[in-house]
Design a protein around this motif. Structure first.
Motif: not given
Length: 132
Positions: A2-27
């Motif tokens: 099995p594999t666990i996958t998390v998707n991340l995208n640049q939100a602005n010049d310093a913030t990354t938006a992580a999408q984990i299943r139905s959960h969103a987390i800013d880094i």
């Protein structure tokens, strides 16, 4: 496997938006480190992931045995090395209200052994888990 996958995208010049299943987390970084303080830093999330993974296993073990253990609190501390930037060691202290300390210590050990994050980190960092 099995594999666990998390998707991340640049939100602005310093913030990354992580999408984990139905959960969103800013880094992000604190403002003092050039960020916007929109979320926790990656290292902080690594420590939270360790504690959360461990506690998920601990709570499942307690439920499966229908034990009178409650008010669990976990403090995870990462000690930073000079260079390269990394944790040189991590300490996790688990406290709780319980009737039988020996039984609780056994469940803590079982939970540590079942935790994906702890098992991954043990080969990379000096990780200790103890009952407070």
């Amino acid at each position: 496997m099995p594999t666990i996958t998390v998707n991340l995208n640049q939100a602005n010049d310093a913030t990354t938006a992580a999408q984990i299943r139905s959960h969103a987390i800013d880094i992000d970084r604190p403002a003092a480190k050039g960020g916007h303080d929109k979320g926790a830093m990656g290292g902080e999330l690594l420590l939270a992931s360790l504690g959360g993974c461990f506690n998920s296993n601990l709570l499942a073990a307690i439920r499966a045995r229908d034990l009178p253990i409650h008010d669990i609190a976990i403090e995870v501390s990462g000690h930073l090395a000079e260079a390269p930037a990394r944790f040189s060691s991590i300490d996790m202290v688990v406290t709780s209200a319980y009737d039988d300390r020996e039984e609780f210590e056994r469940l803590v050990l079982m939970s540590e052994r079942a935790c994906i994050v702890a098992n991954t980190l043990k080969n990379a960092v000096d990780l200790t888990v103890s009952v407070g």
